[in-house]
Design a protein around this motif. Structure first.
Motif, PDB file in Angstrom:
ATOM      1  N   ASP A 180       0.793  -1.171  -0.096  1.00 36.29           N
ATOM      2  CA  ASP A 180      -0.115  -0.117  -0.085  1.00 36.29           C
ATOM      3  C   ASP A 180       0.856   1.359  -0.154  1.00 36.29           C
ATOM      4  O   ASP A 180       2.031   1.323   0.428  1.00 36.29           O
ATOM      5  CB  ASP A 180      -0.987   0.024   1.221  1.00 36.29           C
ATOM      6  N   GLU A 228       0.209   0.744  10.009  1.00 34.20           N
ATOM      7  CA  GLU A 228      -0.465   1.991   9.702  1.00 34.20           C
ATOM      8  C   GLU A 228      -1.699   1.694   8.725  1.00 34.20           C
ATOM      9  O   GLU A 228      -2.624   2.235   8.880  1.00 34.20           O
ATOM     10  CB  GLU A 228       0.548   3.004   9.136  1.00 34.20           C
ATOM     11  N   SER A 229      -1.400   0.799   7.817  1.00 27.59           N
ATOM     12  CA  SER A 229      -2.400   0.502   6.754  1.00 27.59           C
ATOM     13  C   SER A 229      -3.556  -0.171   7.735  1.00 27.59           C
ATOM     14  O   SER A 229      -4.751  -0.061   7.466  1.00 27.59           O
ATOM     15  CB  SER A 229      -2.133  -0.378   5.802  1.00 27.59           C
ATOM     16  N   ARG A 230      -3.331  -1.068   8.725  1.00 32.81           N
ATOM     17  CA  ARG A 230      -4.256  -1.811   9.386  1.00 32.81           C
ATOM     18  C   ARG A 230      -4.965  -0.819  10.343  1.00 32.81           C
ATOM     19  O   ARG A 230      -6.249  -0.572  10.398  1.00 32.81           O
ATOM     20  CB  ARG A 230      -3.556  -2.836  10.266  1.00 32.81           C
ATOM     21  N   SER A 231      -4.384   0.196  10.747  1.00 35.24           N
ATOM     22  CA  SER A 231      -4.762   1.211  11.644  1.00 35.24           C
ATOM     23  C   SER A 231      -5.562   2.028  11.031  1.00 35.24           C
ATOM     24  O   SER A 231      -6.829   2.414  11.500  1.00 35.24           O
ATOM     25  CB  SER A 231      -3.666   2.111  12.367  1.00 35.24           C
ATOM     26  N   MET A 232      -5.511   2.457   9.942  1.00 38.30           N
ATOM     27  CA  MET A 232      -6.444   3.253   8.935  1.00 38.30           C
ATOM     28  C   MET A 232      -7.618   2.761   8.574  1.00 38.30           C
ATOM     29  O   MET A 232      -8.572   3.087   8.756  1.00 38.30           O
ATOM     30  CB  MET A 232      -5.637   3.720   7.546  1.00 38.30           C
ATOM     31  N   ARG A 233      -7.478   1.176   8.234  1.00 41.30           N
ATOM     32  CA  ARG A 233      -8.640   0.385   8.037  1.00 41.30           C
ATOM     33  C   ARG A 233      -9.553   0.299   9.280  1.00 41.30           C
ATOM     34  O   ARG A 233     -10.660   0.332   8.991  1.00 41.30           O
ATOM     35  CB  ARG A 233      -8.242  -0.910   7.538  1.00 41.30           C
ATOM     36  N   ASP A 234      -8.924  -0.003  10.429  1.00 42.39           N
ATOM     37  CA  ASP A 234      -9.732   0.026  11.729  1.00 42.39           C
ATOM     38  C   ASP A 234     -10.313   1.291  12.009  1.00 42.39           C
ATOM     39  O   ASP A 234     -11.496   1.342  12.415  1.00 42.39           O
ATOM     40  CB  ASP A 234      -8.770  -0.598  12.852  1.00 42.39           C
ATOM     41  N   ARG A 235      -9.895   2.371  11.646  1.00 48.51           N
ATOM     42  CA  ARG A 235     -10.610   3.744  12.053  1.00 48.51           C
ATOM     43  C   ARG A 235     -11.597   3.796  10.982  1.00 48.51           C
ATOM     44  O   ARG A 235     -12.820   4.441  11.414  1.00 48.51           O
ATOM     45  CB  ARG A 235      -9.465   4.792  11.776  1.00 48.51           C
ATOM     46  N   MET A 236     -11.253   3.441   9.935  1.00 50.79           N
ATOM     47  CA  MET A 236     -12.434   3.818   8.876  1.00 50.79           C
ATOM     48  C   MET A 236     -13.706   2.705   9.225  1.00 50.79           C
ATOM     49  O   MET A 236     -15.043   3.198   9.285  1.00 50.79           O
ATOM     50  CB  MET A 236     -12.189   3.341   7.491  1.00 50.79           C
ATOM     51  N   GLU A 237     -13.324   1.448   9.629  1.00 46.79           N
ATOM     52  CA  GLU A 237     -14.448   0.447   9.978  1.00 46.79           C
ATOM     53  C   GLU A 237     -15.076   1.273  11.449  1.00 46.79           C
ATOM     54  O   GLU A 237     -16.317   1.045  11.422  1.00 46.79           O
ATOM     55  CB  GLU A 237     -14.078  -0.817  10.433  1.00 46.79           C
TER      56      GLU A 237
END
Length: 84
Positions: free
Chosen positions: A26, A45-54
């Motif tokens: 990514d 960081e990618s997982r963190s952004m996905r978690d925040r969006m979810e």
């Protein structure tokens, strides 16, 4: 380097290697001072952004159906204007 009709650009291999951009990784693209910055996004960081969006989408789902459909944009503006 040329931009395709679809807006695609091929990043030269030596640039990808120097930047640490690997196949299927990514990247984050942002504007800074009129320049386009492309940088790798590490897995955390990618997982963190996905978690925040979810989490955001779940909270947004909770609001579905809670508004007053009879309330128009002008009504909302009137209610929120000049609040202190």
């Amino acid at each position: 380097m040329r931009v395709s009709e679809k807006g695609q650009v091929t990043i030269p291999k030596h640039v990808r290697e120097q930047a640490g951009i690997r196949p299927n990784s990514d990247v984050m693209i942002r504007l800074e001072g009129g320049r386009v910055i492309i940088e790798p996004v590490d897995g955390a960081e990618s997982r963190s952004m996905r978690d925040r969006m979810e989490r955001f989408l779940k909270e947004l789902d909770k609001l579905e159906g809670t508004g007053d459909p009879a309330l128009g944009a002008e009504d909302v503006m009137r209610e929120t204007r000049d609040r202190t």
